[in-house]
Design an enzyme around this catalytic site. Sequence first.
Site, PDB file in Angstrom:
ATOM      1  N   CYS A  14      51.599  40.213  64.322  1.00 15.06           N
ATOM      2  CA  CYS A  14      51.094  41.154  65.322  1.00 15.06           C
ATOM      3  C   CYS A  14      51.366  42.598  64.898  1.00 15.06           C
ATOM      4  CB  CYS A  14      51.676  40.802  66.685  1.00 15.06           C
ATOM      5  SG  CYS A  14      50.759  41.500  68.059  1.00 15.06           S
ATOM      6  N   HIS A  63      51.081  34.669  67.412  1.00 15.31           N
ATOM      7  CA  HIS A  63      52.555  34.654  67.396  1.00 15.31           C
ATOM      8  C   HIS A  63      53.094  33.230  67.204  1.00 15.31           C
ATOM      9  CE1 HIS A  63      53.552  38.782  68.738  1.00 15.31           C
ATOM     10  NE2 HIS A  63      52.375  38.731  69.334  1.00 15.31           N
ATOM     11  N   GLU A  74      55.985  32.370  66.564  1.00 18.41           N
ATOM     12  CA  GLU A  74      57.342  32.267  67.119  1.00 18.41           C
ATOM     13  C   GLU A  74      57.322  31.982  68.625  1.00 18.41           C
ATOM     14  OE1 GLU A  74      55.763  34.978  66.692  1.00 18.41           O
ATOM     15  OE2 GLU A  74      56.527  36.656  67.877  1.00 18.41           O
TER      16      GLU A  74
END
Lengths: 721, 226
Positions: free
Chosen positions: B88, B203, B205
Amino acid sequence: MNEDLILQHGLTLDEFKVIRKYLNRDLSIEELGIFSAMWNEHCCYKTSKKWLKKLPTDNEIVIQGPGENAGVIDLQDNDGIAFKIESHNHPSYIEPFNGSATGVGGILRDIFTMGARPIATLDSIRFGLIETEKTKYLLNGVVNGIGHYGNCIGIPNIGGECEFESTYDFNNLVNAMAVGHVQKDKIFYSKPKSIGGLIVYIGSKTGKDGIHGASMASDVFSEEDEDEKRPSVQVGDPFMEKLLMEGCLELMSSGLIESMQDMGAAGITSSSVEMASKGNVGVCINLDKVPLRQPLSAYEILLSESQERMLAVIDKKNNHKVREILQKWQIDYEVIGEITDTKRVVFESNNKKVVDLPVEIIVDDAPEYDREFYIPRKRKNKDFDFSKIKLEDMINNLLTNLNYLDKSWVFDQYDSTVMGDTIREPGQSSGIVKIHGTQKVIGASTDCNPLYIRINPYEGMKYTVAESYRNLIACNINPLAITNNLNFASPLDPNIMGELVLSIHGLKTAAIKFNTPIVSGNVSLYNQTNEIPIKPTPVIGMVGSNMDLNKINTNKFCEIGNKILILGKQLTKNFSPYLLQDQKITFNICEFNDLEVLDLDFEKKIANCVLELSDLKCIMSCNDISRGGIFSALLKMQYKDMGFKVKVPDPIDLFCEYSAGYVIEIRSKDFEEVTSFLTKKGAEYLEIGEVIKEGIEINSKKFDYFDIMNKYRNDFEKIIS
Amino acid sequence: MSFKSAVITFPGSNCDRDALCYLNDLTKGEVHNIWHEETSLPKVDLVILPGGFSFGDYLRSGAMASKSKIIHEIVKHANDNRYLLGICNGFQILTEIGLLEGALIRNKKLKFLGKNCFIKKKFKNNFNLSIKDNQILQIPVAHNEGNFYCDTETLNLLKNNEQIAFEYCKGEFSNTEENINGSIEAIAGITNKKKNVLGMMPHPERAYSDFHQSQDGRLIIESLIS
């Protein structure tokens, strides 16, 4: 002192007389500014205090009730949850982007001021009819502003509500709620600990923004006012707030500060006065030391509402260490005064005392009114004619009404997964986040039922609390406590005052029954423009928990072939207000048919059944039944192209509202276990159908699944564009 | 030998903690958190530039962070053929540094986009990714400026060198979009020529733990460890 000047400061002449008599001298203009800020509704609750005192605010899990920056509840072990809701209604009407952004900024500061790390935000936003030209502009600006601030600082937005109704045409509502996690032994309070402690200023420089914001927030609007008032709206900088948050949390965890106050509404004035009042001490502040963005007078510094600023008290010996930490975060820091034993609030500027007032007169002697109020008159009973309404029309009425359509357009503009702990995102009955590093989850929901409350403020408020309660229960979250945001029109109108008084009573009754005390809150009055008052809108933010994240329910269909059951009791057609209004059965719904009394014991009984069945892993998915009845609840449950097939005696039943209403999805193999459990508990249920693939079927009539879903999901954006 | 990694924190980073948890949970090795003003970087196998709004996105997303003191070490790390992942805002920073081609401009609809998205692998051999050819990954996005843009010449280069790692695609069910933010050729992530630097808007994560809606984000770290 000039009468006009007094009135311009939002004080009545009677109020001024009280001050004048107490001091027995003339006031400086700075002192008048202080009273203007501290004696308005927003800061001293002069109209609502008498009634707010009646609310239950304590039980075995409350660590901090109302009166601090946020309420805190106990979540076992060393975990505490701080939360609060606050309004930014008037600023958001004048300047929707910055008005709503700073609303989020303010509520987040309230949370981290307590030493808590914010872990979620929610919001409750209401606008006028979309046909009103201004609504689109307000909606776009408000959603953009909320998103901008929360996304940048990196706190997930996990839910809320967004409604449209004509009484908000000129008074949109923006209520922002934040939830934080705090270690119980590291909670910070605003009360300073020692005489001689240094008062330090942390954060953004002070500018002209927001001067008289708090008193603006308590004014009745007229349309021409808007442009004139624009400079009063604060401008937010979420990047600065992110640095401020990290800096303050680091200071707190290093044990370097004694107490902290957010410079929110009425800026340095209210934060320092509150500090003095809480600690029963005095403060002496040198305004020449305040970091400024532009040259300002003492008066302007006192009333500036520049954002992203904190006031803290530290021990002299920690001065150097505090400076070092804040330098790393590139945050302005200045020692501006000290805690004294005088019990007076003193501000100096140019070696002159511009303000020297006893704390007592500002805080303890603040006015408290017992305003006249009327009980709403009894409503006539009327039987409505339902014979002409067809099933297709009822579905169509929902799918062309913004209030029923999927609000992804709103939620997709918010980051709801940052921090990596989000379990249920916006659009479900409640938002859920995990407490970092544990198996515990927190669920939260914001709700209000303005139509019900207009019809019957006492019962309507019970329904509102019950709706929040059901939203949590549906996810297998135990409701724990409440924050409230009482949005009303002018309390000078005894009818409005009656709604305020009775709804607080309804809140009290429901909160006692559910054992969910009110631990924080906010009041926003005078929400009316050109004599048009908003509907009474006391918004509830309810927080609950489950100690095991694996036990929570989804609101979305799980598997084709599963059975659909209904729990709760349907409101009769003639007493189902949203049915009557939204299906266009009558245009003056508020004239007729009182609300049915809500049986809170019944709510509890059914809720306990849902909780127990959830723990037994018998519930595959569950949703509460609210506005739009079973049909609307089922639409919200669609997922991965799964739909539903149902049979009911009368199709209108699918659109009626409920008390203790839940839709539950269960496996066929659990049917016996679930139904005998319910029978044993004396809880009636209705088996209405099953989950099917790509279909919607009602009483053997088949509807085009993709056509309905396409409208439900995508028409919101089409209508508001 | 255990896998070592680091996450860089800039003022305004807000996914640094998430990236640290992601690495801690999946690599089980040493994980460092490095402040942007540091001038040295421990020798690690992977560095993550996390998401967020470094320096408030002022000037241009990623522009200020690309001038931070630690960047010199980041470039050295990449030139050393070690893995560097920008997620990002981290992707935006990598394009600003010049380690990756192109730029990330505002989303086509000019609105922030926070939702689940679906991506699939475009070319093989990028960033050691072991993902099946038609495997669709579900990973959330959250960005305002995620619309990948480059000129035709650069695009041809990216294609000829097979540097396009991920492209957005439709999911299994209705109501999912082909290209959520208007990126050129629906590009969701690219690598450098040597394939050791990856920038991606989604993302991973936020999609690895059992309680997340998807665990597809695991694949990226698992590919590197194996």
